[in-house]
Design an enzyme around this catalytic site. Sequence first.
Site, mmCIF file in Angstrom:
data_model
loop_
_atom_site.group_PDB
_atom_site.id
_atom_site.type_symbol
_atom_site.label_atom_id
_atom_site.label_comp_id
_atom_site.label_asym_id
_atom_site.label_seq_id
_atom_site.Cartn_x
_atom_site.Cartn_y
_atom_site.Cartn_z
ATOM 1 N N ASP A 1 -9.992 2.728 2.488
ATOM 2 C CA ASP A 1 -10.021 1.953 3.997
ATOM 3 C C ASP A 1 -10.337 3.006 4.859
ATOM 4 O OD1 ASP A 1 -8.916 -0.565 3.464
ATOM 5 O OD2 ASP A 1 -6.950 0.203 3.783
ATOM 6 N N LYS B 1 0.820 -1.152 -0.120
ATOM 7 C CA LYS B 1 0.071 0.026 0.135
ATOM 8 C C LYS B 1 1.108 1.392 -0.128
ATOM 9 C CE LYS B 1 -3.873 -2.250 2.139
ATOM 10 N NZ LYS B 1 -4.897 -1.918 3.288
HETATM 11 P P1 NAP Z 1 1.030 -2.633 10.417
HETATM 12 O O1 NAP Z 1 1.354 -1.425 9.342
HETATM 13 O O2 NAP Z 1 1.891 -4.097 10.113
HETATM 14 O O3 NAP Z 1 0.939 -2.020 11.726
HETATM 15 C C1 NAP Z 1 0.731 -2.987 12.759
HETATM 16 C C2 NAP Z 1 0.775 -2.378 13.825
HETATM 17 O O4 NAP Z 1 0.610 -3.053 15.139
HETATM 18 C C3 NAP Z 1 2.242 -1.617 14.379
HETATM 19 O O5 NAP Z 1 2.134 -0.198 14.860
HETATM 20 C C4 NAP Z 1 2.912 -2.464 15.431
HETATM 21 O O6 NAP Z 1 3.666 -1.846 16.186
HETATM 22 C C5 NAP Z 1 1.609 -2.908 16.199
HETATM 23 N N1 NAP Z 1 1.775 -4.163 16.880
HETATM 24 C C6 NAP Z 1 1.916 -5.272 16.641
HETATM 25 N N2 NAP Z 1 2.062 -6.266 17.686
HETATM 26 C C7 NAP Z 1 2.036 -5.345 18.760
HETATM 27 C C8 NAP Z 1 2.066 -5.459 20.197
HETATM 28 N N3 NAP Z 1 2.684 -6.798 20.527
HETATM 29 N N4 NAP Z 1 2.064 -4.510 20.902
HETATM 30 C C9 NAP Z 1 1.625 -3.368 20.437
HETATM 31 N N5 NAP Z 1 1.615 -3.086 19.185
HETATM 32 C C10 NAP Z 1 1.651 -4.076 18.418
HETATM 33 O O7 NAP Z 1 -0.477 -3.159 9.969
HETATM 34 P P2 NAP Z 1 -1.707 -2.205 9.580
HETATM 35 O O8 NAP Z 1 -1.802 -2.400 7.847
HETATM 36 O O9 NAP Z 1 -1.359 -1.172 10.216
HETATM 37 O O10 NAP Z 1 -3.110 -3.233 10.114
HETATM 38 C C11 NAP Z 1 -3.128 -3.423 11.291
HETATM 39 C C12 NAP Z 1 -4.397 -4.511 11.640
HETATM 40 O O11 NAP Z 1 -5.409 -3.940 11.044
HETATM 41 C C13 NAP Z 1 -4.129 -5.668 10.853
HETATM 42 O O12 NAP Z 1 -4.730 -6.611 11.828
HETATM 43 C C14 NAP Z 1 -4.837 -5.785 9.687
HETATM 44 O O13 NAP Z 1 -5.287 -7.102 9.388
HETATM 45 C C15 NAP Z 1 -6.023 -4.999 10.038
HETATM 46 N N6 NAP Z 1 -6.748 -4.263 9.003
HETATM 47 C C16 NAP Z 1 -7.896 -4.640 8.860
HETATM 48 C C17 NAP Z 1 -8.835 -3.849 7.857
HETATM 49 C C18 NAP Z 1 -10.134 -3.984 7.591
HETATM 50 O O14 NAP Z 1 -10.886 -3.722 6.593
HETATM 51 N N7 NAP Z 1 -10.731 -4.538 8.647
HETATM 52 C C19 NAP Z 1 -8.250 -2.940 6.888
HETATM 53 C C20 NAP Z 1 -6.699 -2.678 7.207
HETATM 54 C C21 NAP Z 1 -6.170 -3.340 8.355
HETATM 55 P P3 NAP Z 1 5.063 -1.501 15.932
HETATM 56 O O15 NAP Z 1 5.095 -0.514 14.787
HETATM 57 O O16 NAP Z 1 5.520 -1.072 17.215
HETATM 58 O O17 NAP Z 1 5.613 -2.831 15.293
#
Ligand code: NAP
Length: 291
Positions: free
Chosen positions: A114, A78
């Site tokens: 999104d 993305k």
């Molecule tokens: P991303 O860019 O990989 O970001 C993940 C975030 O989670 C990062 O800030 C990471 O922190 C944090 N994280 C992971 N493990 C953690 C922990 N143990 N404690 C605290 N923070 C933690 O992913 P993303 O694209 O933002 O997506 C995030 C979530 O939203 C995913 O589960 C994805 O599937 C979901 N999502 C859903 C939709 C929907 O349509 N429902 C759309 C988009 C995303 P660090 O940066 O410190 O590593």
Amino acid sequence: MENGENSQMRTKRFAVIGDPVGHSLSPLLHRTVYKAVDFYEKIGVQASYEKQRVTPEALAAFLSDTELDGFNVTIPHKERVYALLPEARGDAALAGAVNTVVREEGRMVGYNTDMGGLLKALQSFGAEYKDAVVCVFGTGGAARGIARKAAAEGAREVRILGRSKEKAEAILPGAFLGMPTAQTLRGADLFLNATPLGMTGMTEDFADLSFLNGLPAQAFVYDLVYTPAETRLLAAARACGLRAENGLSMLVWQGLLSDALFGIAPAQTLLTPEYYGAAYAALRKELTQKK
Ligand code: NAP
């Protein structure tokens, strides 16, 4: 089909690109919508929707060579698609990420649905950003878009919670409050989980959910995660008497917004209970069968 009709019919080709992409629910979502819309009857063309694995190394070449009419973008592309495309509109700049690309007069233009999809989901549950105290947990791509969109939509206060002060400061300076605690959630209207904690296949989940006690009784908890349908976060929120929903609604609304950009039908036609309901039911069934 008569020969004459057949020769005039054109198939518009759409896809989701990612790496990996095998898990993606987008083909089911969009094919369900195209079937429900009766695409050929409405605009005289047919639509197909596939999934296509594009590796990070192959992404730039894909963007210049693809003959698709439009495509959705999923992990891990993305942000790079946003950086590589010469033109991005709407919420793409806010999120610094593109999840929808449309061929417009020969050019590929990036959008991000999104954030709009999440807003539609929240509104459907009677929640909104305007004048609200919004707490976003996470500092990744989704959190960046959500926090900035909430600020742009007139949130009274946006709080970013997570483990990386540096990443939070890059999203919205001054919004970082550390990890979620009852104190940091005090007075909030919305708590959004934008981390993969609690997601099927993740070993990590919230170690302690007592921070939910800091939320007022009218607060709304939204988990972007939708597998499982009931995460521990959602179950604990409901046990506290809070309203809580999973992220499937966001997924469906962002898909409908993409289809409007693809020209499947106008947004006012697509963003209705009929198409939302059809797509939501198909995804729910698929996820239930996979369990
Ligand atoms: P991303 O860019 O990989 O970001 C993940 C975030 O989670 C990062 O800030 C990471 O922190 C944090 N994280 C992971 N493990 C953690 C922990 N143990 N404690 C605290 N923070 C933690 O992913 P993303 O694209 O933002 O997506 C995030 C979530 O939203 C995913 O589960 C994805 O599937 C979901 N999502 C859903 C939709 C929907 O349509 N429902 C759309 C988009 C995303 P660090 O940066 O410190 O590593």
